[in-house]
Scaffold this motif. Structure first.
Motif, PDB file in Angstrom:
ATOM      1  N   LYS A  78      -7.618   8.646  -7.193  1.00 34.79           N
ATOM      2  CA  LYS A  78      -7.170   7.524  -8.021  1.00 34.79           C
ATOM      3  C   LYS A  78      -7.697   6.161  -7.599  1.00 34.79           C
ATOM      4  CE  LYS A  78      -3.153   9.832  -9.895  1.00 34.79           C
ATOM      5  NZ  LYS A  78      -1.760   9.714 -10.353  1.00 34.79           N
ATOM      6  N   SER A  79      -8.597   6.134  -6.646  1.00 30.35           N
ATOM      7  CA  SER A  79      -9.072   4.843  -6.146  1.00 30.35           C
ATOM      8  C   SER A  79      -9.880   4.062  -7.171  1.00 30.35           C
ATOM      9  CB  SER A  79      -9.925   5.057  -4.884  1.00 30.35           C
ATOM     10  OG  SER A  79     -11.066   5.844  -5.181  1.00 30.35           O
ATOM     11  N   MET A 109      -0.309   4.902 -11.778  1.00 32.24           N
ATOM     12  CA  MET A 109      -0.134   6.066 -10.915  1.00 32.24           C
ATOM     13  C   MET A 109       0.473   7.258 -11.642  1.00 32.24           C
ATOM     14  SD  MET A 109      -1.316   5.202  -7.918  1.00 32.24           S
ATOM     15  CE  MET A 109      -2.578   4.390  -8.886  1.00 32.24           C
ATOM     16  N   LEU A 139      -6.070  -0.782 -10.568  1.00 35.94           N
ATOM     17  CA  LEU A 139      -5.951  -1.022  -9.129  1.00 35.94           C
ATOM     18  C   LEU A 139      -6.940  -2.066  -8.618  1.00 35.94           C
ATOM     19  CD1 LEU A 139      -5.399   2.600  -7.773  1.00 35.94           C
ATOM     20  CD2 LEU A 139      -3.741   0.951  -8.655  1.00 35.94           C
ATOM     21  N   THR A 175      -4.135  -0.677  -2.253  1.00 39.17           N
ATOM     22  CA  THR A 175      -4.035   0.755  -2.496  1.00 39.17           C
ATOM     23  C   THR A 175      -3.703   1.439  -1.181  1.00 39.17           C
ATOM     24  OG1 THR A 175      -6.342   1.291  -2.008  1.00 39.17           O
ATOM     25  CG2 THR A 175      -5.828   0.558  -4.263  1.00 39.17           C
ATOM     26  N   GLY A 219      -6.112   8.397  -2.607  1.00 40.77           N
ATOM     27  CA  GLY A 219      -7.362   7.645  -2.528  1.00 40.77           C
ATOM     28  C   GLY A 219      -8.530   8.400  -3.128  1.00 40.77           C
ATOM     29  N   SER A 270       0.830  -1.200   0.000  1.00 44.40           N
ATOM     30  CA  SER A 270       0.000   0.000   0.000  1.00 44.40           C
ATOM     31  C   SER A 270       0.868   1.256   0.000  1.00 44.40           C
ATOM     32  CB  SER A 270      -0.916  -0.001   1.227  1.00 44.40           C
ATOM     33  OG  SER A 270      -1.781  -1.112   1.219  1.00 44.40           O
ATOM     34  N   MET A 317       2.171   1.988  -3.419  1.00 44.11           N
ATOM     35  CA  MET A 317       1.180   2.611  -4.289  1.00 44.11           C
ATOM     36  C   MET A 317       0.980   4.080  -3.951  1.00 44.11           C
ATOM     37  SD  MET A 317       0.702   0.202  -6.259  1.00 44.11           S
ATOM     38  CE  MET A 317      -0.475   1.092  -7.256  1.00 44.11           C
ATOM     39  N   ALA A 321      -0.137  -1.722 -11.948  1.00 41.34           N
ATOM     40  CA  ALA A 321      -0.715  -0.871 -10.912  1.00 41.34           C
ATOM     41  C   ALA A 321       0.147   0.363 -10.682  1.00 41.34           C
ATOM     42  CB  ALA A 321      -0.871  -1.663  -9.619  1.00 41.34           C
TER      43      ALA A 321
END
Length: 262
Positions: A198-199, A101, A204, A209, A195, A40, A43, A97
């Protein structure tokens, strides 16, 4: 130039991946929760590239841009430190993943709102890394968490410096600062820009995350009143920035209404 002083300060206290005792990783002490936390963190820290992109596009201030280059290096170091630890314990992060980002953030409603958002993100991660460092038993991950936490505290201090400078020059941006504070502390949960923005990325899905870490933190690491302690710390920083009493959600809303009416 403030970034000149920051650079010299960072050079004196900077830690390096080469100095981390990777040979001392204790696989026998690694728990699945530690791997989840580290993934996490990877990320969350992976967003420094997108954030630098946004900062350099939104701001034409050379001094702040120089600080962003220093900040970005340290954030990338955190990303690589957590990935190196994961490799050492036989865990991997999905490349797709991380690649997801890279998408840059949209600019904030004002430049000062962008700076305010980053004050909150740095204070949040500083608090959580510090608490997790005290919780984990694996010594190398504990050390990385502790070192990264100290870095994040320094980053928050510098973002506060530049936000204060921006607000002095552009007092009309005060409402956007108060609105940002309300958005991120107005609920009984931890909110972070990664979060928030980009959640929902498809890459993802089924991957850890930054919100995964926050949920685990509140469920397994945090002591009673931990969320309130974090939010109070953020509000104190914004009280210093604005010179206002923003010590509760109600006070933040009141100050925002007053600023909009002014």
């Amino acid at each position: 130039m403030h970034s000149f002083d920051v650079f010299h300060h960072y050079e004196r206290k900077h830690w390096r991946l080469a100095d981390v005792p990777w040979h001392e990783v204790r696989k026998d002490l690694v728990r699945p929760e530690y791997v989840t936390m580290a993934k996490s963190a990877v990320m969350g820290e992976a967003n420094s590239i997108a954030a630098q992109h946004g900062f350099l596009n939104e701001f034409d201030d050379y001094d702040f841009s120089a600080f962003v280059a220093i900040w970005g290096y340290e954030e990338l170091q955190h990303h690589f430190a957590f990935r190196t630890w994961l490799n050492a314990v036989g865990a991997e992060v999905k490349p797709a993943a991380v690649e997801a980002m890279r998408e840059p953030y949209d600019p904030g409603s004002t430049p000062c709102a962008t700076l305010a958002t980053n004050i909150i993100s740095e204070l949040t991660v500083n608090h959580i890394y510090r608490a997790v460092a005290a919780w984990v038993e694996e010594p190398v991950l504990r050390g990385i968490m502790s070192s990264a936490s100290i870095d994040e505290a320094g980053h928050a201090r510098e973002f506060l410096h530049f936000a204060r400078k921006r607000l002095e020059a552009h007092p009309e941006e005060l409402p956007s600062v108060l609105e940002t504070l309300h958005v991120y502390t107005g609920e009984q949960r931890i909110k972070h820009p990664v979060g928030v923005f980009k959640s929902e990325l498809v890459a993802l899905k089924d991957h850890e995350t930054i919100d995964t870490a926050f949920e685990m933190f509140l469920e397994q690491v945090a002591t009673t009143g931990e969320l309130e302690k974090l939010q109070d710390n953020i509000r104190r920083a914004f009280a210093s920035l604005t010179g206002m009493d923003v010590s509760s959600n109600a006070r933040v809303r009141r100050r925002l209404a007053e600023a909009l009416a002014a």
